[in-house]
Structure formats: structure tokens, C-alpha cells
Design a protein around this motif. Structure first.
Motif, mmCIF file in Angstrom:
data_model
loop_
_atom_site.group_PDB
_atom_site.id
_atom_site.type_symbol
_atom_site.label_atom_id
_atom_site.label_comp_id
_atom_site.label_asym_id
_atom_site.label_seq_id
_atom_site.Cartn_x
_atom_site.Cartn_y
_atom_site.Cartn_z
ATOM 1 N N PRO A 17 -13.231 -6.058 -44.139
ATOM 2 C CA PRO A 17 -12.764 -4.952 -44.993
ATOM 3 C C PRO A 17 -11.340 -5.162 -45.509
ATOM 4 O O PRO A 17 -11.045 -4.824 -46.654
ATOM 5 N N ALA A 18 -10.477 -5.733 -44.706
ATOM 6 C CA ALA A 18 -9.104 -5.977 -45.163
ATOM 7 C C ALA A 18 -9.094 -7.022 -46.276
ATOM 8 O O ALA A 18 -8.357 -6.884 -47.260
ATOM 9 N N ALA A 19 -9.911 -8.050 -46.140
ATOM 10 C CA ALA A 19 -9.980 -9.080 -47.177
ATOM 11 C C ALA A 19 -10.571 -8.517 -48.465
ATOM 12 O O ALA A 19 -10.087 -8.822 -49.568
ATOM 13 N N LEU A 20 -11.597 -7.694 -48.365
ATOM 14 C CA LEU A 20 -12.180 -7.073 -49.555
ATOM 15 C C LEU A 20 -11.190 -6.120 -50.214
ATOM 16 O O LEU A 20 -11.117 -6.047 -51.439
ATOM 17 N N ALA A 21 -10.433 -5.393 -49.416
ATOM 18 C CA ALA A 21 -9.424 -4.487 -49.965
ATOM 19 C C ALA A 21 -8.345 -5.267 -50.707
ATOM 20 O O ALA A 21 -7.883 -4.847 -51.770
ATOM 21 N N LEU A 22 -7.958 -6.415 -50.167
ATOM 22 C CA LEU A 22 -6.967 -7.247 -50.845
ATOM 23 C C LEU A 22 -7.501 -7.748 -52.180
ATOM 24 O O LEU A 22 -6.804 -7.705 -53.195
ATOM 25 N N LEU A 67 -12.625 0.662 -61.479
ATOM 26 C CA LEU A 67 -11.981 -0.372 -60.661
ATOM 27 C C LEU A 67 -11.068 0.256 -59.613
ATOM 28 O O LEU A 67 -11.108 -0.121 -58.436
ATOM 29 N N PHE A 68 -10.275 1.230 -60.019
ATOM 30 C CA PHE A 68 -9.381 1.886 -59.069
ATOM 31 C C PHE A 68 -10.157 2.711 -58.046
ATOM 32 O O PHE A 68 -9.771 2.777 -56.882
ATOM 33 N N ALA A 69 -11.250 3.330 -58.472
ATOM 34 C CA ALA A 69 -12.057 4.113 -57.536
ATOM 35 C C ALA A 69 -12.695 3.214 -56.479
ATOM 36 O O ALA A 69 -12.632 3.510 -55.280
ATOM 37 N N VAL A 70 -13.287 2.105 -56.913
ATOM 38 C CA VAL A 70 -13.929 1.179 -55.963
ATOM 39 C C VAL A 70 -12.879 0.575 -55.032
ATOM 40 O O VAL A 70 -13.094 0.482 -53.817
ATOM 41 N N SER A 71 -11.747 0.191 -55.584
ATOM 42 C CA SER A 71 -10.717 -0.410 -54.730
ATOM 43 C C SER A 71 -10.143 0.622 -53.751
ATOM 44 O O SER A 71 -9.820 0.276 -52.614
ATOM 45 N N ALA A 72 -10.055 1.884 -54.154
ATOM 46 C CA ALA A 72 -9.583 2.916 -53.232
ATOM 47 C C ALA A 72 -10.575 3.113 -52.085
ATOM 48 O O ALA A 72 -10.166 3.256 -50.923
ATOM 49 N N VAL A 73 -11.863 3.087 -52.398
ATOM 50 C CA VAL A 73 -12.881 3.211 -51.351
ATOM 51 C C VAL A 73 -12.786 2.024 -50.395
ATOM 52 O O VAL A 73 -12.863 2.188 -49.169
ATOM 53 N N LEU A 74 -12.607 0.826 -50.935
ATOM 54 C CA LEU A 74 -12.472 -0.356 -50.076
ATOM 55 C C LEU A 74 -11.204 -0.280 -49.223
ATOM 56 O O LEU A 74 -11.218 -0.683 -48.056
#
Length: 132
Positions: A17-22, A67-74
Motif C-alpha cells: 500500500p505504501a508503494a502504491l500510494a507513492l 486521479l486525486f480521488a484514487v490517490s487519496a483512497v490509496l
């Protein structure tokens, strides 16, 4: 080839999850912060050349809300994984315990860097245009 004890364990599943968030937060920089930075320093022609070479940047910019919504969820998922992993036990073996502790620190740093990158991208995408 995996090494027994190093690639297995309770902390292993919390790095993804940390790598996907990055990755997701870095994409917010590409869509919004990079173009704004290039234009603000007078490198509009470099931006045109960049979008000509990588037209996907335009596609990302057109879909910045998603993009911002998906990245916020991640980022939230990564934060939840970090929170759950904070109290998981590390192995008793000293070498494995050091590896476990190092993995936790690295994962926490990666997640924190992702949050900073996301905030920077959101500033360029939403806050600065509203001020201008």
C-alpha cells in the motif's frame, strides 16, 4: 528467490500500500505540478515538447479529479496499513528483527513522502489556480 524469514512475515503485506500510494501521489505531480512549474518558470516550450513526447500527461490532466480521488483512497489505505503494522510483532532473531524494523521505517517514510507529494500536487492543481 526468497529467503525464509526475510520475505515472509506480518510486515511484508504492508509495504505494497505504501508503494502504491507513492506511485499514485507521484502521478498527481506529473499531471498538475510539473506543468504549472514549467509554465511559471517560463519553460512553456519545454511543456509543449514534453506533452508531445508523452501525450498521456494531457490525459492525466483532463482526469485530475479522478486521479486525486484514487490517490487519496490509496493514501488512506496505506495509512491504515501503517497503523495496523505498528504493533505487529517482529521476529525474535536479532538480524530478522533489524530487517523488520528497517522495513517499517522505510514503509512509514515512503507513506509520509507520498502524503507530502500529494499535498504538493493538490496545491498546484486546486489551490494556486483558485488564487490566480
Amino acid at each position: 528467490m526468497s529467503r525464509p524469514g526475510l520475505d515472509e512475515g506480518p510486515i511484508e503485506g504492508h509495504r505494497t500500500p505504501a508503494a502504491l500510494a507513492l506511485l499514485a501521489s507521484a502521478s498527481t505531480l506529473l499531471c498538475c505540478a510539473l506543468p504549472a512549474l514549467l509554465v511559471s518558470i517560463g519553460a512553456g516550450s519545454a511543456l509543449v515538447a514534453l506533452t508531445g513526447a508523452v501525450p498521456q500527461l494531457v490525459w492525466l490532466s483532463e482526469r485530475k479529479d479522478a486521479l486525486f480521488a484514487v490517490s487519496a483512497v490509496l493514501l488512506l489505505a496505506g495509512g491504515a496499513a501503517q497503523w495496523r503494522a505498528r504493533s505487529l510483532p517482529c521476529p525474535i532473531d536479532p538480524g530478522l528483527a533489524r530487517t523488520c524494523t528497517r522495513a517499517r521505517r522505510t514503509s512509514a517514510f515512503t507513506w509520509a513522502a507520498s502524503v507530502v507529494i500529494w499535498i504538493l500536487g493538490a496545491t498546484f492543481a486546486y489551490v494556486l489556480p483558485a488564487l490566480g
